[in-house]
Motif scaffolding. Structure first.
Motif, mmCIF file in Angstrom:
data_model
loop_
_atom_site.group_PDB
_atom_site.id
_atom_site.type_symbol
_atom_site.label_atom_id
_atom_site.label_comp_id
_atom_site.label_asym_id
_atom_site.label_seq_id
_atom_site.Cartn_x
_atom_site.Cartn_y
_atom_site.Cartn_z
ATOM 1 N N PRO A 52 32.036 -5.404 -9.286
ATOM 2 C CA PRO A 52 31.576 -6.735 -9.612
ATOM 3 C C PRO A 52 30.133 -6.572 -9.322
ATOM 4 O O PRO A 52 29.561 -6.306 -8.610
ATOM 5 N N ALA A 53 29.434 -7.617 -10.202
ATOM 6 C CA ALA A 53 27.814 -7.470 -10.046
ATOM 7 C C ALA A 53 27.669 -8.643 -8.694
ATOM 8 O O ALA A 53 28.297 -9.377 -8.398
ATOM 9 N N GLN A 54 26.696 -8.058 -8.108
ATOM 10 C CA GLN A 54 26.333 -8.692 -6.936
ATOM 11 C C GLN A 54 25.825 -10.077 -7.233
ATOM 12 O O GLN A 54 24.704 -10.126 -8.021
#
Length: 202
Positions: A52-54
């Motif tokens: 998942p993108a931060q």
């Protein structure tokens, strides 16, 4: 054993033209550089979940912090506040006596229990007649209103007459006859009645 002969110039030209249009049947093998493994690269698995993108870090938020230093509500002023804020048009000394209940109304009308449609013409006739008779201070009784069951989407005001009468007294045909409106003193009905001070006829 076949003997190879050298192509003539015209034959060499034809051969080069044909060779330029030919395509190889197999792709040339990629040269493996020193240090590289002699194994084909592994294709990525499309079913493997991605990282998942931060998310950006947001500053902490507290409920109601945007309203600090502001009023908690913005309600319309009450009838008492509206009438009290109106400029004093009549004699200041007489106004003080009137608001303290020291002046006795010369006539009164009781609209309590009437509908708006019934009360409006009654109020108009009463004010115009009182002015024609030379009266100055009259009392208009509206009642405070009763709390009723409200099943509609829009909340209903308690005391329709109590809210409507000051509006009627500012509008024609009685508006030009009225000099001052004030909530009555407790001895004359309090918030369920109004003092109406009339102008002199010229």
């Amino acid at each position: 054993m076949a003997r190879h002969r050298k192509l003539r110039p015209e034959e060499e030209e034809i051969w080069q033209a044909v060779a330029r249009t030919a395509r190889p049947m197999h792709a040339p093998e990629r040269m493996i550089l020193p240090g590289e493994a002699d194994t084909p690269p592994v294709a990525p698995n499309p079913f493997h979940p991605k990282e998942p993108a931060q998310r950006p870090v947001l500053p902490p938020f507290r409920l109601g912090e945007k309203t600090r230093g502001k009023p908690a509500h913005d309600l319309a002023p009450t009838i008492r506040q509206t009438l009290a804020a109106a400029p004093v048009q009549m004699d200041a000394k007489a106004y003080g006596k009137m608001t303290r209940g020291k002046l006795v109304p010369e006539a009164r009308i009781d609209l309590h229990g009437m509908t708006l449609a019934e009360a409006h013409p009654e109020l108009i006739g009463f004010i115009l007649n009182a002015q024609s008779m030379g009266l100055r201070l009259v009392l208009v009784i509206t009642g405070k209103g009763k709390l009723k069951a409200d099943h509609g989407p829009i909340p209903q005001r308690v005391g329709a007459l109590r809210h409507q009468v000051p509006q009627w007294l500012r509008l024609p045909p009685v508006g030009p006859s009225v000099l001052q409106i004030s909530e009555a003193h407790l001895k004359h009905g309090g918030s369920g009645a109004y003092y109406v001070y009339l102008r002199k006829l010229r």
